[in-house]
Scaffold this active site. Structure first.
Site, PDB file in Angstrom:
ATOM      1  N   LYS A  11      97.905  18.545  40.598  1.00  0.00           N
ATOM      2  CA  LYS A  11      98.803  18.374  39.214  1.00  0.00           C
ATOM      3  C   LYS A  11      98.587  16.737  39.057  1.00  0.00           C
ATOM      4  CE  LYS A  11     103.655  18.028  37.729  1.00  0.00           C
ATOM      5  NZ  LYS A  11     105.038  18.595  38.258  1.00  0.00           N
ATOM      6  N   ASP A 102     114.675  23.530  36.802  1.00  0.00           N
ATOM      7  CA  ASP A 102     113.693  24.216  35.473  1.00  0.00           C
ATOM      8  C   ASP A 102     113.242  25.445  36.302  1.00  0.00           C
ATOM      9  OD1 ASP A 102     112.242  24.180  33.283  1.00  0.00           O
ATOM     10  OD2 ASP A 102     110.207  23.025  34.388  1.00  0.00           O
TER      11      ASP A 102
END
Length: 166
Positions: A11, A102
């Site tokens: 990422k 999330d």
């Protein structure tokens, strides 16, 4: 991508979007969250020459729950395995006072070889000591009572209710 002979996922986050303090906080959460149903960091995130943080994580071979949850070929046994893994990962997070913040089908990977659920992307997670006791009433009355057992993962959502009521 290969990293030290291991297949990994990377990422990349521009440094202007994440401070050293924020990255260290996220790193500490990943370390505290170590569990088979939670994605693992391979090493401490670093800034590379392209001025981006590189967050190197284990590679999960599979698809997101978002992509597979409406697949008619998912048997009750597979659904149960997915939900069991998800609940075990969440149980571990919550026992360590970590709130994901999330959690959604896009942030749950399902391994293609074992159908095990792996919770990913702890970027918004926070450590909130004592939060599960504060939320018990909310879980029982707001979230669990709104689940529709006729949805594609209905039986799994009923299992979540049992976890919330326990």
């Amino acid at each position: 991508m290969m990293h030290n002979g291991q297949l990994v996922a990377v990422k990349k986050v521009p440094v202007n979007l994440m401070t050293h303090h924020d990255m260290d906080r996220e790193y500490q959460i990943y370390r505290k969250a170590a569990h088979p149903n939670i994605v693992k960091l391979v090493e401490k995130p670093r800034i590379h020459s392209d001025n981006k943080w590189y967050i190197i994580m284990e590679y999960i071979s599979g698809e997101t729950l978002e992509k597979i949850m409406f697949n008619q070929k998912l048997t009750h046994r597979i659904k149960s395995k997915i939900i069991t893994g998800l609940c075990e990962g969440l149980f571990h997070l919550h026992n360590n006072d970590i709130v994901h913040q999330d959690l959604k089908p896009d942030n749950i990977m399902v391994k293609s070889d074992t159908n095990e659920a792996v919770i990913i992307d702890l970027g918004f997670a926070k450590v909130l000591p004592g939060w599960p006791q504060l939320c018990t009433k909310y879980w029982k009355h707001s979230i669990c009572s709104s689940r529709d057992p006729d949805t594609p993962l209905g039986s799994a959502r009923l299992s979540l209710r049992c976890v919330g009521d326990g």
